[in-house]
Design a protein around this motif. Structure first.
Motif, PDB file in Angstrom:
ATOM      1  N   LYS A  34      47.654  49.974  60.069  1.00 28.57           N
ATOM      2  CA  LYS A  34      46.273  49.922  60.060  1.00 28.57           C
ATOM      3  C   LYS A  34      45.874  48.599  58.896  1.00 28.57           C
ATOM      4  O   LYS A  34      46.713  48.701  57.967  1.00 28.57           O
ATOM      5  N   ILE A  35      45.057  47.846  59.114  1.00 26.00           N
ATOM      6  CA  ILE A  35      44.643  46.892  58.300  1.00 26.00           C
ATOM      7  C   ILE A  35      43.694  47.424  57.387  1.00 26.00           C
ATOM      8  O   ILE A  35      42.385  47.762  57.880  1.00 26.00           O
ATOM      9  N   SER A  36      43.735  47.819  56.040  1.00 25.37           N
ATOM     10  CA  SER A  36      42.759  48.512  55.254  1.00 25.37           C
ATOM     11  C   SER A  36      42.283  49.803  56.089  1.00 25.37           C
ATOM     12  O   SER A  36      43.361  50.703  56.216  1.00 25.37           O
ATOM     13  N   ASP A  37      40.981  50.099  56.152  1.00 26.68           N
ATOM     14  CA  ASP A  37      40.512  51.025  56.897  1.00 26.68           C
ATOM     15  C   ASP A  37      40.197  50.816  58.425  1.00 26.68           C
ATOM     16  O   ASP A  37      39.571  51.514  58.886  1.00 26.68           O
ATOM     17  N   ALA A  38      40.514  49.724  59.075  1.00 25.76           N
ATOM     18  CA  ALA A  38      40.505  49.462  60.231  1.00 25.76           C
ATOM     19  C   ALA A  38      38.803  49.245  60.615  1.00 25.76           C
ATOM     20  O   ALA A  38      38.386  49.528  61.673  1.00 25.76           O
ATOM     21  N   THR A  39      38.204  48.798  59.723  1.00 24.24           N
ATOM     22  CA  THR A  39      36.792  48.583  59.796  1.00 24.24           C
ATOM     23  C   THR A  39      36.582  47.179  59.584  1.00 24.24           C
ATOM     24  O   THR A  39      37.566  46.184  59.172  1.00 24.24           O
ATOM     25  N   VAL A  40      35.729  46.283  59.789  1.00 23.02           N
ATOM     26  CA  VAL A  40      35.103  45.146  59.487  1.00 23.02           C
ATOM     27  C   VAL A  40      35.269  44.969  58.128  1.00 23.02           C
ATOM     28  O   VAL A  40      34.327  45.316  57.175  1.00 23.02           O
ATOM     29  N   GLY A  41      35.978  43.904  57.674  1.00 18.60           N
ATOM     30  CA  GLY A  41      36.092  43.592  56.029  1.00 18.60           C
ATOM     31  C   GLY A  41      35.098  42.577  55.712  1.00 18.60           C
ATOM     32  O   GLY A  41      34.315  41.946  56.443  1.00 18.60           O
ATOM     33  N   GLU A  42      35.000  42.575  54.582  1.00 19.23           N
ATOM     34  CA  GLU A  42      33.801  41.930  53.774  1.00 19.23           C
ATOM     35  C   GLU A  42      33.771  40.502  53.928  1.00 19.23           C
ATOM     36  O   GLU A  42      32.761  39.730  54.153  1.00 19.23           O
ATOM     37  N   TRP A  43      35.093  39.635  54.024  1.00 14.50           N
ATOM     38  CA  TRP A  43      34.974  38.398  54.219  1.00 14.50           C
ATOM     39  C   TRP A  43      34.665  38.019  55.530  1.00 14.50           C
ATOM     40  O   TRP A  43      34.043  37.069  55.907  1.00 14.50           O
ATOM     41  N   HIS A  91      34.165  26.825  49.411  1.00 13.69           N
ATOM     42  CA  HIS A  91      32.754  26.409  48.861  1.00 13.69           C
ATOM     43  C   HIS A  91      32.164  27.664  47.978  1.00 13.69           C
ATOM     44  O   HIS A  91      31.491  27.578  47.148  1.00 13.69           O
ATOM     45  N   TRP A  92      32.617  28.977  48.819  1.00 12.94           N
ATOM     46  CA  TRP A  92      32.115  30.175  48.217  1.00 12.94           C
ATOM     47  C   TRP A  92      33.269  30.652  46.809  1.00 12.94           C
ATOM     48  O   TRP A  92      32.875  31.520  46.172  1.00 12.94           O
ATOM     49  N   GLY A  93      34.094  29.600  46.459  1.00 14.75           N
ATOM     50  CA  GLY A  93      34.847  29.808  45.407  1.00 14.75           C
ATOM     51  C   GLY A  93      36.103  30.971  45.717  1.00 14.75           C
ATOM     52  O   GLY A  93      36.849  31.208  44.866  1.00 14.75           O
ATOM     53  N   ILE A  94      36.522  31.003  47.014  1.00 18.25           N
ATOM     54  CA  ILE A  94      37.615  31.766  47.269  1.00 18.25           C
ATOM     55  C   ILE A  94      38.700  31.150  47.339  1.00 18.25           C
ATOM     56  O   ILE A  94      38.596  29.932  47.774  1.00 18.25           O
ATOM     57  N   LYS A  95      39.816  31.399  46.817  1.00 12.67           N
ATOM     58  CA  LYS A  95      41.064  30.736  47.025  1.00 12.67           C
ATOM     59  C   LYS A  95      41.726  30.769  48.268  1.00 12.67           C
ATOM     60  O   LYS A  95      41.887  31.851  48.753  1.00 12.67           O
ATOM     61  N   VAL A  96      41.681  29.473  48.701  1.00 13.00           N
ATOM     62  CA  VAL A  96      42.324  29.389  50.098  1.00 13.00           C
ATOM     63  C   VAL A  96      43.688  28.933  50.205  1.00 13.00           C
ATOM     64  O   VAL A  96      43.931  27.558  49.587  1.00 13.00           O
ATOM     65  N   THR A  97      44.863  29.497  50.834  1.00 11.53           N
ATOM     66  CA  THR A  97      46.108  28.895  50.764  1.00 11.53           C
ATOM     67  C   THR A  97      46.637  28.656  52.139  1.00 11.53           C
ATOM     68  O   THR A  97      46.613  29.613  53.251  1.00 11.53           O
ATOM     69  N   GLU A  98      47.137  27.375  52.419  1.00 11.89           N
ATOM     70  CA  GLU A  98      47.799  27.271  53.723  1.00 11.89           C
ATOM     71  C   GLU A  98      49.083  27.328  53.682  1.00 11.89           C
ATOM     72  O   GLU A  98      49.817  26.392  52.969  1.00 11.89           O
ATOM     73  N   ARG A  99      49.846  28.397  54.069  1.00 11.14           N
ATOM     74  CA  ARG A  99      51.401  28.522  53.829  1.00 11.14           C
ATOM     75  C   ARG A  99      51.978  29.279  54.805  1.00 11.14           C
ATOM     76  O   ARG A  99      51.065  30.205  55.501  1.00 11.14           O
ATOM     77  N   GLN A 100      53.368  29.356  55.074  1.00 16.62           N
ATOM     78  CA  GLN A 100      53.825  30.188  55.936  1.00 16.62           C
ATOM     79  C   GLN A 100      53.733  31.555  55.407  1.00 16.62           C
ATOM     80  O   GLN A 100      53.796  31.721  54.122  1.00 16.62           O
ATOM     81  N   ILE A 101      53.533  32.609  56.175  1.00 15.55           N
ATOM     82  CA  ILE A 101      53.588  33.900  56.033  1.00 15.55           C
ATOM     83  C   ILE A 101      54.244  34.749  56.907  1.00 15.55           C
ATOM     84  O   ILE A 101      54.155  34.747  57.976  1.00 15.55           O
ATOM     85  N   SER A 102      55.122  35.520  56.486  1.00 12.33           N
ATOM     86  CA  SER A 102      56.191  36.189  57.320  1.00 12.33           C
ATOM     87  C   SER A 102      55.674  37.311  57.924  1.00 12.33           C
ATOM     88  O   SER A 102      54.762  37.957  57.159  1.00 12.33           O
ATOM     89  N   ILE A 103      56.204  37.922  58.859  1.00 12.88           N
ATOM     90  CA  ILE A 103      55.684  39.010  59.732  1.00 12.88           C
ATOM     91  C   ILE A 103      55.865  40.204  58.616  1.00 12.88           C
ATOM     92  O   ILE A 103      55.318  41.239  58.571  1.00 12.88           O
ATOM     93  N   ASP A 104      57.093  40.142  57.974  1.00 11.95           N
ATOM     94  CA  ASP A 104      57.594  41.128  56.799  1.00 11.95           C
ATOM     95  C   ASP A 104      56.529  41.396  55.940  1.00 11.95           C
ATOM     96  O   ASP A 104      56.423  42.415  55.310  1.00 11.95           O
ATOM     97  N   GLU A 105      56.121  40.213  55.327  1.00 13.00           N
ATOM     98  CA  GLU A 105      55.007  40.070  54.263  1.00 13.00           C
ATOM     99  C   GLU A 105      53.801  40.900  54.958  1.00 13.00           C
ATOM    100  O   GLU A 105      53.021  41.746  54.045  1.00 13.00           O
ATOM    101  N   VAL A 106      53.462  40.179  55.855  1.00 13.73           N
ATOM    102  CA  VAL A 106      52.103  41.023  56.549  1.00 13.73           C
ATOM    103  C   VAL A 106      52.322  42.497  56.644  1.00 13.73           C
ATOM    104  O   VAL A 106      51.240  43.159  56.305  1.00 13.73           O
TER     105      VAL A 106
END
Length: 358
Positions: free
Chosen positions: A321-330, A271-286
């Protein structure tokens, strides 16, 4: 069916917790419960609201031996005007019936499930906390009660609902948690019962969760059971990744629980215009996107915690760490929006709120 109500003597009722914001999740329960019995050939019968009490069960009850048990989890919220509301409860009733079908258990008319829950919550409305972030947790449960030793679907069941006031699910509150990637253990497998909210799925998660806690982590990030490569869930919640300006979540393929909050996140983001994708994501990609900085956010979603940001993951002995380990905007925006809708502070554009009928 009419629901008979047997209120507890007011002099025997439990004291309400004085400190609503520091409730321990799942430790305090209200005064009453809903119960209903099923017998094959007769159907559901004797719906009643009675004082909360211990269950009496035959030692040969089939749930104790063969695991025929399912449950749901939803919350009742108190608005500033004292109205009591539920958030998308129809999704819970439908999911309970899907779980029932998968576990060879009898379904319950969703409208009757709603009526039973509403009547119980109405009786227990003084137990609904007043502070934002706290709520009345509602736990519908169905178990096989027929006394029989032999592997087959039971012919007798008990459906019951208990409630209790809760605050934040995680002691960290709305702060980034640290999670541990398990390769040795899996939660469920496609073709199994992972998409059903059945007790077995939670029992299978306990050992790896204890290992994670011993290592100082809050939860386990589960990988698929076949290749141990693709991310599925985190703990007992669905998982989301923000890579660049895209929100990615694993698809529902039979081993992932279709979360109500998961669906709410997807609808709001789109609804906010964010692209949302439902797909497999590997731990290597993460891991690679975490290292490169492309992984901007990672968060879990679920009824208990709503949104739980992830600040760090541990994989094969290394921590990232994910980004700077703080709460993200989204994550923050989604948390604020969903909580705001639940407590009547934001516009309910999707019609998700159901006001308690009094």
């Amino acid at each position: 069916m009419d629901i008979s109500v047997h209120p507890l003597d007011p002099t025997k009722r439990r004291p309400k917790p004085a400190d609503e914001k520091n409730l321990v999740f799942g430790r305090v329960f209200s005064d009453h419960m809903f119960m209903m019995d099923f017998t094959k050939g007769k159907g559901w019968q004797n719906p009643r609201i009675v004082p909360y009490h211990m269950l009496e069960m035959d030692p040969a009850a089939m749930v104790l031996h063969y695991g025929q048990g399912i449950f749901e989890g939803l919350k009742a919220y108190r608005w500033p005007n004292d109205n009591i509301c539920l958030f998308r409860p129809e999704q819970n009733w439908e999911r309970l019936n899907r779980s029932a079908r998968r576990m060879c258990m009898p379904e319950i008319d969703p409208a009757f499930q709603m009526r039973a829950a509403e009547q119980l919550i109405e009786l227990e409305k003084d137990w609904v906390p007043h502070s934002v972030g706290s709520s009345l947790y509602v736990r519908p449960t169905m178990i096989a009660t027929e006394p029989h030793l032999g592997v087959r679907p039971a012919g007798e069941y008990l459906y019951y609902i208990i409630t209790g006031p809760v605050a934040a699910y995680y002691s960290e509150g709305f702060n980034p948690v640290r999670i541990y990637v398990s390769e040795e253990y899996v939660r469920t497998v496609r073709g199994g019962v992972g998409e059903a909210k059945t007790m077995a799925n939670y029992a299978s998660s306990l050992f790896a969760a204890e290992i994670a806690k011993e290592k100082g982590f809050t939860q386990v990030l589960w990988l698929d059971a076949i290749e141990r490569r693709y991310v599925e869930e985190v703990g007992t919640s669905n998982i989301f990744f923000r890579i660049g300006q895209e929100l990615i979540t694993p698809p529902l393929g039979g081993s992932i629980l279709p979360g109500v909050t998961r669906d709410s996140v997807i609808q709001l983001a789109r609804h906010w215009g964010i692209k949302v994708t439902e797909r497999q994501i590997s731990i290597d990609e993460v891991i690679e996107t975490a290292k490169s900085g492309e992984l901007k956010e990672m968060f879990a979603s679920g009824t208990a915690a709503v949104i739980s940001p992830v600040g760090e993951i541990s994989y094969r002995g290394r921590e990232y760490k994910i980004s700077d380990a703080t709460v993200g905007e989204w994550a923050q925006k989604l948390y604020d929006e969903i909580l705001g809708i639940q407590y009547g502070e934001r516009e309910d554009i999707f019609g998700w709120i159901r006001h308690l009928e009094t």
